[in-house]
Design a protein around this motif. Structure first.
Motif, PDB file in Angstrom:
ATOM      1  N   MET A 163      25.445  52.917-113.050  1.00  0.00           N
ATOM      2  CA  MET A 163      25.339  52.985-114.492  1.00  0.00           C
ATOM      3  C   MET A 163      25.788  54.368-114.932  1.00  0.00           C
ATOM      4  O   MET A 163      25.524  55.351-114.272  1.00  0.00           O
ATOM      5  N   LYS A 164      26.417  54.432-116.083  1.00  0.00           N
ATOM      6  CA  LYS A 164      26.875  55.698-116.622  1.00  0.00           C
ATOM      7  C   LYS A 164      25.940  56.134-117.744  1.00  0.00           C
ATOM      8  O   LYS A 164      25.494  55.318-118.548  1.00  0.00           O
ATOM      9  N   TYR A 165      25.656  57.432-117.784  1.00  0.00           N
ATOM     10  CA  TYR A 165      24.779  58.001-118.801  1.00  0.00           C
ATOM     11  C   TYR A 165      25.448  59.240-119.384  1.00  0.00           C
ATOM     12  O   TYR A 165      26.175  59.950-118.688  1.00  0.00           O
ATOM     13  N   LYS A 166      25.170  59.505-120.669  1.00  0.00           N
ATOM     14  CA  LYS A 166      25.568  60.754-121.301  1.00  0.00           C
ATOM     15  C   LYS A 166      24.297  61.525-121.587  1.00  0.00           C
ATOM     16  O   LYS A 166      23.380  61.019-122.227  1.00  0.00           O
ATOM     17  N   VAL A 167      24.233  62.759-121.101  1.00  0.00           N
ATOM     18  CA  VAL A 167      23.057  63.593-121.261  1.00  0.00           C
ATOM     19  C   VAL A 167      23.478  64.869-121.965  1.00  0.00           C
ATOM     20  O   VAL A 167      24.429  65.534-121.544  1.00  0.00           O
ATOM     21  N   THR A 168      22.787  65.224-123.063  1.00  0.00           N
ATOM     22  CA  THR A 168      23.071  66.466-123.766  1.00  0.00           C
ATOM     23  C   THR A 168      22.001  67.479-123.392  1.00  0.00           C
ATOM     24  O   THR A 168      20.815  67.211-123.515  1.00  0.00           O
ATOM     25  N   LEU A 169      22.451  68.650-122.947  1.00  0.00           N
ATOM     26  CA  LEU A 169      21.535  69.689-122.514  1.00  0.00           C
ATOM     27  C   LEU A 169      22.122  71.042-122.887  1.00  0.00           C
ATOM     28  O   LEU A 169      23.232  71.373-122.479  1.00  0.00           O
ATOM     29  N   ASN A 170      21.375  71.804-123.686  1.00  0.00           N
ATOM     30  CA  ASN A 170      21.801  73.142-124.107  1.00  0.00           C
ATOM     31  C   ASN A 170      23.198  73.153-124.715  1.00  0.00           C
ATOM     32  O   ASN A 170      24.015  73.996-124.407  1.00  0.00           O
ATOM     33  N   VAL A 221      27.233  61.282-116.513  1.00  0.00           N
ATOM     34  CA  VAL A 221      26.743  61.148-115.145  1.00  0.00           C
ATOM     35  C   VAL A 221      26.759  59.677-114.770  1.00  0.00           C
ATOM     36  O   VAL A 221      26.392  58.809-115.556  1.00  0.00           O
ATOM     37  N   GLU A 222      27.185  59.395-113.537  1.00  0.00           N
ATOM     38  CA  GLU A 222      27.146  58.032-113.019  1.00  0.00           C
ATOM     39  C   GLU A 222      26.107  57.978-111.913  1.00  0.00           C
ATOM     40  O   GLU A 222      26.129  58.797-110.985  1.00  0.00           O
ATOM     41  N   VAL A 223      25.167  57.037-112.020  1.00  0.00           N
ATOM     42  CA  VAL A 223      24.102  56.891-111.037  1.00  0.00           C
ATOM     43  C   VAL A 223      24.270  55.535-110.360  1.00  0.00           C
ATOM     44  O   VAL A 223      24.355  54.510-111.021  1.00  0.00           O
ATOM     45  N   GLU A 224      24.332  55.588-109.019  1.00  0.00           N
ATOM     46  CA  GLU A 224      24.492  54.355-108.274  1.00  0.00           C
ATOM     47  C   GLU A 224      23.737  54.460-106.959  1.00  0.00           C
ATOM     48  O   GLU A 224      23.924  55.415-106.202  1.00  0.00           O
ATOM     49  N   LYS A 225      22.846  53.543-106.700  1.00  0.00           N
ATOM     50  CA  LYS A 225      22.074  53.474-105.456  1.00  0.00           C
ATOM     51  C   LYS A 225      21.391  54.798-105.135  1.00  0.00           C
ATOM     52  O   LYS A 225      21.453  55.293-104.019  1.00  0.00           O
ATOM     53  N   GLY A 226      20.745  55.385-106.142  1.00  0.00           N
ATOM     54  CA  GLY A 226      19.976  56.598-105.929  1.00  0.00           C
ATOM     55  C   GLY A 226      20.793  57.874-105.863  1.00  0.00           C
ATOM     56  O   GLY A 226      20.256  58.938-105.630  1.00  0.00           O
ATOM     57  N   GLU A 227      22.094  57.816-106.040  1.00  0.00           N
ATOM     58  CA  GLU A 227      22.939  58.999-106.022  1.00  0.00           C
ATOM     59  C   GLU A 227      23.560  59.204-107.393  1.00  0.00           C
ATOM     60  O   GLU A 227      23.976  58.249-108.044  1.00  0.00           O
ATOM     61  N   ALA A 228      23.644  60.463-107.827  1.00  0.00           N
ATOM     62  CA  ALA A 228      24.224  60.792-109.122  1.00  0.00           C
ATOM     63  C   ALA A 228      25.493  61.595-108.919  1.00  0.00           C
ATOM     64  O   ALA A 228      25.556  62.475-108.054  1.00  0.00           O
ATOM     65  N   MET A 229      26.512  61.295-109.718  1.00  0.00           N
ATOM     66  CA  MET A 229      27.771  62.022-109.640  1.00  0.00           C
ATOM     67  C   MET A 229      28.181  62.433-111.047  1.00  0.00           C
ATOM     68  O   MET A 229      28.190  61.617-111.962  1.00  0.00           O
ATOM     69  N   LEU A 230      28.489  63.723-111.226  1.00  0.00           N
ATOM     70  CA  LEU A 230      28.938  64.245-112.507  1.00  0.00           C
ATOM     71  C   LEU A 230      30.368  63.802-112.731  1.00  0.00           C
ATOM     72  O   LEU A 230      31.248  64.073-111.916  1.00  0.00           O
TER      73      LEU A 230
END
Length: 134
Positions: A1-8, A14-23
């Motif tokens: 799944m792909k997510y957009k996260v805003t921070l500072n 970020v893409e999260v698949e099977k417990g691993e995240a990739m920027l």
């Protein structure tokens, strides 16, 4: 799944698949456009500003004397478990605030009587907002 996260002020894809995240991507967040600038024709309405002072915001209300029970985190008030005049004991559940799909209990800091409730069910609160006075 792909997510957009805003921070500072930066947005991270970020893409999260099977417990691993990739920027995937990182870029500067755009500043939000104020509503007044987007609709300048609506601003001159004299009736709207006159009605606003008649209903003060809960944060602007004067609080009763006593110990203030403040929100420990930002979220939405799901339930208020007590009423004004009710006696409570230290550790008793006063309210439930939902934050990030989690229900968080707000507990009484001491024994006493609820003197004032400053929030309503469904209201959004920020960290440190006064919920009630004991």
């Amino acid at each position: 799944m792909k997510y957009k996260v805003t921070l500072n002020g930066k947005v991270y894809e970020v893409e999260v698949e099977k417990g691993e995240a990739m920027l995937i991507d990182e870029y500067e967040a755009k500043a939000p456009v104020p509503a007044a600038a987007a609709a300048p024709a609506a601003a001159p309405a004299p009736a709207a500003p006159a009605a606003a002072p008649a209903a003060p915001a809960p944060a602007a209300q004067a609080t009763a004397a006593g110990e203030q029970v403040k929100s420990p985190l930002p979220g939405n008030v799901l339930q208020i478990k007590v009423s004004v005049g009710q006696a409570v004991k230290a550790g008793e559940q006063l309210a439930i605030i939902e934050a990030m799909k989690m229900e968080n209990e707000v507990l009484a800091p001491k024994d006493g009587t609820v003197k004032q409730i400053l929030v309503n069910k469904g209201q959004t609160v920020a960290t440190g907002d006064v919920l009630m006075v004991i």
